[in-house]
Design a protein around this motif. Structure first.
Motif, PDB file in Angstrom:
ATOM      1  N   GLN A   1       3.636  10.611   0.527  1.00 32.45           N
ATOM      2  CA  GLN A   1       3.552   9.097   0.988  1.00 32.45           C
ATOM      3  C   GLN A   1       3.757   9.182   2.720  1.00 32.45           C
ATOM      4  O   GLN A   1       3.352   8.017   3.302  1.00 32.45           O
TER       5      GLN A   1
ATOM      6  N   TYR B   1      -7.014   6.208  -0.967  1.00 37.54           N
ATOM      7  CA  TYR B   1      -5.660   6.673  -1.093  1.00 37.54           C
ATOM      8  C   TYR B   1      -4.870   5.218  -1.515  1.00 37.54           C
ATOM      9  O   TYR B   1      -3.674   5.644  -2.313  1.00 37.54           O
ATOM     10  N   GLN B   2      -5.300   4.303  -1.130  1.00 34.42           N
ATOM     11  CA  GLN B   2      -4.478   2.851  -1.311  1.00 34.42           C
ATOM     12  C   GLN B   2      -4.686   2.735  -2.840  1.00 34.42           C
ATOM     13  O   GLN B   2      -3.566   2.488  -3.531  1.00 34.42           O
TER      14      GLN B   2
ATOM     15  N   LYS C   1       1.977   4.529  -8.623  1.00 33.04           N
ATOM     16  CA  LYS C   1       3.325   3.720  -8.425  1.00 33.04           C
ATOM     17  C   LYS C   1       3.471   2.698  -9.896  1.00 33.04           C
ATOM     18  O   LYS C   1       4.617   2.347  -9.911  1.00 33.04           O
TER      19      LYS C   1
ATOM     20  N   SER D   1       9.616  10.747  -0.421  1.00 35.47           N
ATOM     21  CA  SER D   1       8.303   9.940  -0.266  1.00 35.47           C
ATOM     22  C   SER D   1       7.276  10.785  -1.170  1.00 35.47           C
ATOM     23  O   SER D   1       5.945  10.494  -1.259  1.00 35.47           O
TER      24      SER D   1
ATOM     25  N   HIS E   1       0.167  11.155   3.678  1.00 37.75           N
ATOM     26  CA  HIS E   1      -1.228  10.677   2.912  1.00 37.75           C
ATOM     27  C   HIS E   1      -1.657  11.792   2.415  1.00 37.75           C
ATOM     28  O   HIS E   1      -3.053  11.491   1.901  1.00 37.75           O
TER      29      HIS E   1
ATOM     30  N   LEU F   1      -2.645   5.524  -4.874  1.00 36.93           N
ATOM     31  CA  LEU F   1      -0.992   5.185  -4.678  1.00 36.93           C
ATOM     32  C   LEU F   1      -0.485   3.960  -5.540  1.00 36.93           C
ATOM     33  O   LEU F   1       0.263   4.142  -5.947  1.00 36.93           O
TER      34      LEU F   1
ATOM     35  N   ILE G   1       5.082  11.757  -4.592  1.00 37.02           N
ATOM     36  CA  ILE G   1       5.086  11.342  -6.214  1.00 37.02           C
ATOM     37  C   ILE G   1       4.590  12.412  -6.814  1.00 37.02           C
ATOM     38  O   ILE G   1       3.551  12.935  -6.341  1.00 37.02           O
TER      39      ILE G   1
ATOM     40  N   ILE H   1       1.247  13.185  -4.444  1.00 33.97           N
ATOM     41  CA  ILE H   1       1.019  12.439  -3.459  1.00 33.97           C
ATOM     42  C   ILE H   1       2.253  11.994  -2.312  1.00 33.97           C
ATOM     43  O   ILE H   1       3.507  11.860  -2.628  1.00 33.97           O
TER      44      ILE H   1
ATOM     45  N   VAL I   1      -2.898  14.347  -0.760  1.00 41.47           N
ATOM     46  CA  VAL I   1      -3.266  14.174  -2.111  1.00 41.47           C
ATOM     47  C   VAL I   1      -3.573  15.751  -2.406  1.00 41.47           C
ATOM     48  O   VAL I   1      -4.550  16.087  -2.008  1.00 41.47           O
TER      49      VAL I   1
ATOM     50  N   SER J   1       0.707  -1.228   0.074  1.00 39.37           N
ATOM     51  CA  SER J   1       0.101   0.046  -0.084  1.00 39.37           C
ATOM     52  C   SER J   1       0.857   1.316   0.071  1.00 39.37           C
ATOM     53  O   SER J   1       0.196   2.352  -0.102  1.00 39.37           O
ATOM     54  N   GLY J   2       2.072   1.039  -0.020  1.00 38.06           N
ATOM     55  CA  GLY J   2       2.956   2.179   0.072  1.00 38.06           C
ATOM     56  C   GLY J   2       3.501   2.958   1.270  1.00 38.06           C
ATOM     57  O   GLY J   2       4.235   3.889   1.357  1.00 38.06           O
TER      58      GLY J   2
END
Length: 223
Positions: A137, A156-157, A164, A126, A140, A160, A128, A135, A142, A69-70
């Motif tokens: 990480q 969110y999961q 990725k 962290s 959390h 992500l 992205i 994002i 966004v 899940s990151g």
């Protein structure tokens, strides 16, 4: 440093909490694997302390799901298993360190400090960024087009996971396995609902369409 302890043994859990709170201001304690996963995926912990054997979901499964899940923070596994194959299995599941029971609290504290230093270095990378989508990480958060977007933990999961694997097509089965696990009964309609909800939040007042549906194949997030 923010720490999450997942330990179902009441006596040991209380003792660890007592020791941790003498050193750190922010410490939470849960007593089963599902709660550990839910807490960790919704709040930016620096280090997780996971007991291997817990109700509902064992520590190894929690570690695996969080990495998928990151989650990039440190994970310390507590267990009575002390054979080399067990240690290798734990490390391959995403754990950073391994402490066998019984243990000295001075060693636990030293390992936590080492994991904290490692986590800080990892957080530096962290973020992205894809077009106007950012994002974070570690927190959390966004942000789309300079606006903070409120997502549920599952949304969110999902975002992500797509981010990725940007520009790669992910099938519904791959998404289900990565987020819910193969043992959970999740229908493809559930995935479609989450994709629809995520699109509404990302694409509101935004001309760019991030998530594409590839008919018969799945979904991809476009860079």
């Amino acid at each position: 440093m923010k720490i999450l302890l997942a330990e179902d043994d009441q006596r040991l859990g209380k003792l660890i909490m007592y020791k941790l709170k003498k050193e750190y201001d922010s410490v939470d304690w849960v007593q089963d694997g599902e709660a550990a996963y839910d807490y960790a995926i919704t709040s930016p912990y620096d280090v997780l302390i996971l007991d291997w054997m817990m109700p509902k979901m064992d520590g190894i499964s929690v570690s695996q799901k969080l990495r998928q899940s990151g989650y990039h923070g440190g994970i310390l596994m507590l267990t009575a298993k002390d054979e080399v194959p067990d240690r290798i299995y734990g490390l391959e599941a995403g754990c950073d360190d391994y402490l066998t029971k019984p243990f000295e609290f001075s060693e636990l504290m030293a390992r936590l400090r080492a994991l904290s230093r490692r986590s800080i270095r990892m957080y530096q990378d962290s973020i992205i960024q894809i077009q106007d989508l950012h994002i974070n990480q570690s927190t959390h958060e966004v942000i789309v087009n300079n606006q903070l977007i409120e997502l549920t933990p599952r949304e969110y999961q999902l975002l992500l996971l797509l981010a990725k694997n940007a520009n790669y097509i992910l099938s519904k089965d791959v998404i289900i396995d990565a987020i819910w696990g193969i043992d959970q009964y999740i229908t493809t309609n559930t995935i479609e609902a989450f994709i629809g909800s995520l699109r509404k939040k990302l694409d509101t007042d935004n001309p760019k369409k991030y998530i594409q549906t590839i008919r018969g194949a799945g979904y991809k997030l476009v860079k």
